[in-house]
Design a protein around this motif. Sequence first.
Motif, short mmCIF file in Angstrom:
data_model
loop_
_atom_site.label_atom_id
_atom_site.label_comp_id
_atom_site.label_asym_id
_atom_site.label_seq_id
_atom_site.Cartn_x
_atom_site.Cartn_y
_atom_site.Cartn_z
N LEU A 116 1.30 52.23 26.42
CA LEU A 116 1.54 52.22 27.86
C LEU A 116 2.29 53.46 28.32
CD1 LEU A 116 2.41 48.46 28.42
CD2 LEU A 116 0.36 49.68 29.16
N ALA A 117 3.17 54.00 27.46
CA ALA A 117 3.87 55.23 27.81
C ALA A 117 2.89 56.40 27.93
CB ALA A 117 4.94 55.54 26.77
N LEU A 118 1.96 56.50 27.01
CA LEU A 118 0.94 57.56 27.10
C LEU A 118 0.07 57.36 28.33
CD1 LEU A 118 -0.08 57.97 23.38
CD2 LEU A 118 1.18 59.59 24.79
N TRP A 119 -0.29 56.11 28.62
CA TRP A 119 -1.10 55.81 29.80
C TRP A 119 -0.36 56.25 31.06
CZ3 TRP A 119 -0.38 51.49 33.35
CH2 TRP A 119 -1.39 51.39 34.28
N THR A 120 0.96 55.99 31.10
CA THR A 120 1.76 56.37 32.26
C THR A 120 1.84 57.89 32.40
OG1 THR A 120 3.08 54.38 32.04
CG2 THR A 120 4.02 56.15 33.33
N ILE A 121 2.01 58.58 31.28
CA ILE A 121 2.11 60.04 31.31
C ILE A 121 0.83 60.65 31.88
CG2 ILE A 121 2.16 62.09 29.83
CD1 ILE A 121 4.15 60.54 28.05
N PHE A 122 -0.32 60.13 31.49
CA PHE A 122 -1.57 60.69 31.97
C PHE A 122 -1.96 60.18 33.34
CE2 PHE A 122 -2.25 61.12 27.28
CZ PHE A 122 -2.18 62.50 27.27
N LYS A 123 -1.44 59.05 33.77
CA LYS A 123 -1.83 58.44 35.04
C LYS A 123 -1.11 59.06 36.24
CE LYS A 123 -3.50 54.76 37.29
NZ LYS A 123 -4.84 54.44 37.48
N ILE A 124 0.17 59.37 36.09
CA ILE A 124 0.96 59.89 37.22
C ILE A 124 0.58 61.35 37.48
CG2 ILE A 124 3.29 60.48 37.98
CD1 ILE A 124 4.28 58.04 36.55
N LYS A 125 0.36 61.67 38.74
CA LYS A 125 0.00 63.04 39.10
C LYS A 125 1.23 63.92 38.97
CE LYS A 125 -3.64 61.86 42.29
NZ LYS A 125 -4.14 61.96 43.65
N LYS A 126 1.01 65.09 38.41
CA LYS A 126 2.09 66.04 38.21
C LYS A 126 1.85 67.28 39.08
CE LYS A 126 2.09 64.54 33.47
NZ LYS A 126 0.96 63.69 33.72
N PRO A 127 2.91 67.94 39.47
CA PRO A 127 2.70 69.18 40.24
C PRO A 127 2.12 70.26 39.33
CG PRO A 127 5.03 68.83 39.79
CD PRO A 127 4.31 67.61 39.31
N TYR B 105 2.17 73.31 37.24
CA TYR B 105 3.17 74.07 36.51
C TYR B 105 2.56 75.38 36.03
CZ TYR B 105 5.86 69.73 36.26
OH TYR B 105 6.56 68.60 36.56
N SER B 106 3.44 76.29 35.62
CA SER B 106 2.94 77.53 35.04
C SER B 106 2.41 77.24 33.63
CB SER B 106 4.07 78.56 34.97
OG SER B 106 5.03 78.16 34.03
N LYS B 107 1.73 78.21 33.05
CA LYS B 107 1.17 78.01 31.71
C LYS B 107 2.26 77.78 30.67
CE LYS B 107 -3.06 80.57 32.45
NZ LYS B 107 -3.91 81.67 32.02
N LEU B 108 3.38 78.48 30.82
CA LEU B 108 4.48 78.31 29.88
C LEU B 108 5.07 76.90 29.98
CD1 LEU B 108 6.36 79.54 27.77
CD2 LEU B 108 7.82 80.29 29.64
N ASP B 109 5.25 76.41 31.20
CA ASP B 109 5.76 75.05 31.37
C ASP B 109 4.80 74.02 30.78
OD1 ASP B 109 8.03 75.91 32.64
OD2 ASP B 109 7.18 75.71 34.66
N THR B 110 3.52 74.24 30.94
CA THR B 110 2.53 73.32 30.37
C THR B 110 2.59 73.34 28.86
OG1 THR B 110 1.12 73.76 32.29
CG2 THR B 110 0.09 72.73 30.37
N LEU B 111 2.70 74.51 28.24
CA LEU B 111 2.79 74.59 26.78
C LEU B 111 4.05 73.91 26.25
CD1 LEU B 111 1.52 78.23 26.13
CD2 LEU B 111 0.34 76.09 25.62
N VAL B 112 5.16 74.13 26.93
CA VAL B 112 6.41 73.49 26.52
C VAL B 112 6.30 71.98 26.69
CG1 VAL B 112 8.86 73.25 27.05
CG2 VAL B 112 7.82 75.51 26.94
N GLY B 113 5.64 71.54 27.73
CA GLY B 113 5.43 70.10 27.93
C GLY B 113 4.58 69.49 26.83
N TYR B 114 3.51 70.17 26.42
CA TYR B 114 2.69 69.67 25.32
C TYR B 114 3.48 69.66 24.01
CZ TYR B 114 -1.53 69.90 28.19
OH TYR B 114 -2.46 69.71 29.14
N TYR B 115 4.29 70.69 23.82
CA TYR B 115 5.08 70.76 22.59
C TYR B 115 6.11 69.63 22.51
CZ TYR B 115 8.22 72.47 19.01
OH TYR B 115 9.00 72.57 17.91
N SER B 116 6.73 69.35 23.63
CA SER B 116 7.76 68.30 23.61
C SER B 116 7.13 66.94 23.56
CB SER B 116 8.67 68.40 24.81
OG SER B 116 7.95 68.20 26.00
#
Length: 82
Positions: free
Chosen positions: A58-69, A71-82
Motif C-alpha cells: 500500500l505504501a508503494l501504491w500511495t507513492i505512485f498514486k499521488i501526483k507530484k510536482p 522536479y529537476s532530473k537531479l531531484d528525481t534521481l535522488v528520489g529514486y535512490y532514496s
Amino acid sequence: MLMSFRQWRRWYSGLHSSVKWFIVLVILRPVIDNFYYLKTVSPFLSPLYLVGVLTPLLALWTIFKIKKPNYSKLDTLVGYYS
C-alpha cells in the motif's frame, strides 16, 4: 494544540484516499497487536502477517498514486535512490 473530534474528522475527510489507509492502520495497530500469538496457529490467520505484507504494498501504491510536482532530473534521481 489539541484537535477536537470534529476537526479531526474534517481533516481526515480532506486527505487523499490513498493516504487514509495509513491513518486507519495506526489507529487499529493496538488491536492488531493483541493477535500476536495467533501466528502459532496458522500464519494465514495472523493479522500481523497480513499487515506486514500489505503495508509495503500500500505504501508503494500511495507513492505512485499521488501526483507530484515536476522536479529537476537531479531531484528525481535522488528520489529514486532514496
